[in-house]
Design a protein around this motif. Structure first.
Motif, PDB file in Angstrom:
ATOM      1  N   GLU A  70       0.950  -1.356  -0.058  1.00 13.79           N
ATOM      2  CA  GLU A  70       0.034   0.145   0.015  1.00 13.79           C
ATOM      3  C   GLU A  70       0.816   1.148   0.130  1.00 13.79           C
ATOM      4  OE1 GLU A  70      -2.461  -0.266   3.388  1.00 13.79           O
ATOM      5  OE2 GLU A  70      -4.079  -1.976   2.548  1.00 13.79           O
ATOM      6  N   GLU A  73       2.084   1.791  -3.543  1.00 15.01           N
ATOM      7  CA  GLU A  73       0.983   2.513  -4.212  1.00 15.01           C
ATOM      8  C   GLU A  73       0.716   4.052  -4.048  1.00 15.01           C
ATOM      9  OE1 GLU A  73      -2.209  -0.308  -3.421  1.00 15.01           O
ATOM     10  OE2 GLU A  73      -1.681  -1.908  -4.637  1.00 15.01           O
ATOM     11  N   PHE A  74       0.866   4.139  -2.748  1.00 14.89           N
ATOM     12  CA  PHE A  74       0.524   5.615  -2.507  1.00 14.89           C
ATOM     13  C   PHE A  74       1.575   6.423  -2.967  1.00 14.89           C
ATOM     14  CE2 PHE A  74       1.677   8.956   0.645  1.00 14.89           C
ATOM     15  CZ  PHE A  74       0.118   9.921   0.235  1.00 14.89           C
ATOM     16  N   GLU A  77       1.259   7.004  -6.812  1.00 12.65           N
ATOM     17  CA  GLU A  77       0.075   7.984  -7.119  1.00 12.65           C
ATOM     18  C   GLU A  77       0.488   9.510  -6.656  1.00 12.65           C
ATOM     19  OE1 GLU A  77      -3.096   7.053  -4.666  1.00 12.65           O
ATOM     20  OE2 GLU A  77      -3.921   5.124  -5.792  1.00 12.65           O
TER      21      GLU A  77
END
Length: 401
Positions: A70, A73-74, A77
């Protein structure tokens, strides 16, 4: 492994061949098996610790550990970069103030021929912030967990060997350990999530060397039935210091690290505690519930003959070096083939023992904030040197460490 044929009629040959047989058996135990594949390391699942971990959860059943998938992924982004790319970008930025820096985060450095070559940002970072003026990382030998042949808990942690027989008492200890070549990275890929709590890291170095300064203390035996007894005229002991250097080229390392970082513990660390730079490692370690090196593979393209130097007697220096060169010539290729399994099956356990000790020492060890530093944080004292802080009317004296 080639073995010298035993010659029962040759005096002294039996003992020498016994020593070679022991060395061959030891190396042979780590050589790749044919059914596994030549050059392959012991098969280990890097996710085994994660799959068997008791992950703490909150009242809603959500994991309290940082989920690296996670996080990546952050990061993607937010910045468009994976964790590895983000780290290299940060390291490149830290080197951007150096001469001849490039826009890619790599810096230019003259090679042996004098031409300018690009290098990874990690090399400049280590050279300017971690390594000494000789390009070495000096390690306190007392922090290294050493396997010894003695169960005496009173033996100093730097002692490699201790013997006391009827002839003499001998102690071999480590005085210092230095690692060279840490600024020769040619590949540096780290923080690649292969699981929620497991990170894969792989990197390559052009060369790597380990220098170990050893000290041998030899004294007459202290036993009551000693063959050689000490007298008032005898020197208390003889001390010999020498340096062992081991070097390798084209070193490739691939490792997986299981890391359980508790977000609740991490979030409860007082900011006033981590303002002091010396508190940061212990405070961060206090938030680690569990950690383990789940896979470790090291391969080398070539090794140079280990050298022993520094003996007081030049003849002894040459004799030992010649003997070492002969042994290395016999076993070099076998050592290179056995190294992946040797590292995976022995060194990984030693590293995990060190991690366990570090985590147990750091438990509840994050210091409380300094009560004398009340009020607002003065950024002049926090970010600037003492001299610069005073020039801008700060307190100076490095109150935050």
């Amino acid at each position: 492994i080639g073995m010298l044929d035993r010659n029962e009629g040759e005096e002294g040959g039996g003992a020498f061949n016994d020593m070679l047989s022991m060395a061959s058996d030891w190396i042979g135990g780590y050589l790749p098996k044919e059914d596994v594949g030549e050059g392959s390391a012991a098969v280990v699942d890097p996710l085994y610790a994660e799959e068997n971990a008791d992950v703490p959860t909150d009242e809603d059943g959500n994991s309290l550990w940082i989920n690296f998938v996670e996080v990546e992924e952050f990061a993607q982004e937010l910045t468009g970069l994976e964790l590895n790319g983000l780290v290299e970008s940060i390291l490149g930025s830290s080197s951007s103030m150096l001469p001849s820096s490039s826009s890619t985060g790599a810096t230019e450095r003259a090679d042996d021929s004098g031409s300018e070559t690009e290098e990874l940002g990690i090399n400049s970072f280590l050279r300017n912030n971690v390594l000494n003026e000789d390009g070495l990382l000096v390690i306190d030998p007392s922090t290294i967990i050493l396997p010894t042949n003695n169960d005496n808990d009173n033996i100093d942690s730097t002692t490699l060997f201790e013997m006391n027989n009827t002839f003499m008492q001998t102690t071999l200890s480590i005085s210092s350990v230095s690692i060279g070549g840490l600024d020769t990275f040619t590949k540096f890929n780290i923080l690649d999530p292969i699981g929620n709590y497991t990170l894969r890291n792989n990197f390559e170095l052009d060369q790597l060397s380990i220098l170990v300064e050893l000290q041998a203390d030899i004294a007459p035996s202290s036993k009551s039935d000693a063959v050689i007894a000490a007298t008032n005229d005898s020197p208390p002991s003889v001390t010999e210091s020498f340096v062992l250097e081991i070097a390798a080229n084209d070193v490739a390392v691939d490792l997986a690290l299981f890391l359980g970082i508790n977000t609740q513990t991490l979030g409860s660390i007082p900011l006033g505690s981590i303002i002091h730079m010396e508190n940061i490692p212990s405070c961060l370690l206090s938030a680690v519930d569990d950690a383990e090196l789940t896979a470790l593979s090291v391969t080398v393209g070539d090794m140079t003959s280990p050298t022993l130097s520094g003996f007081l007697d030049q003849g002894l220096d040459e004799l030992i070096s010649t003997f070492g060169d002969a042994l290395f010539a016999m076993y070099e290729q076998s050592l290179i083939q056995a190294m992946p399994n040797l590292i995976e099956m022995t060194v990984r356990d030693m590293v995990n023992d060190f991690i366990d000790d570090a985590l147990s020492d750091s438990e509840n060890s994050c210091p409380d904030p300094d009560s004398s530093l009340d009020g607002l944080v003065d950024y002049r004292d926090l970010f600037l040197s003492e001299e610069e802080s005073v020039e801008l009317l700060g307190r100076g004296g490095s109150p935050y460490g």
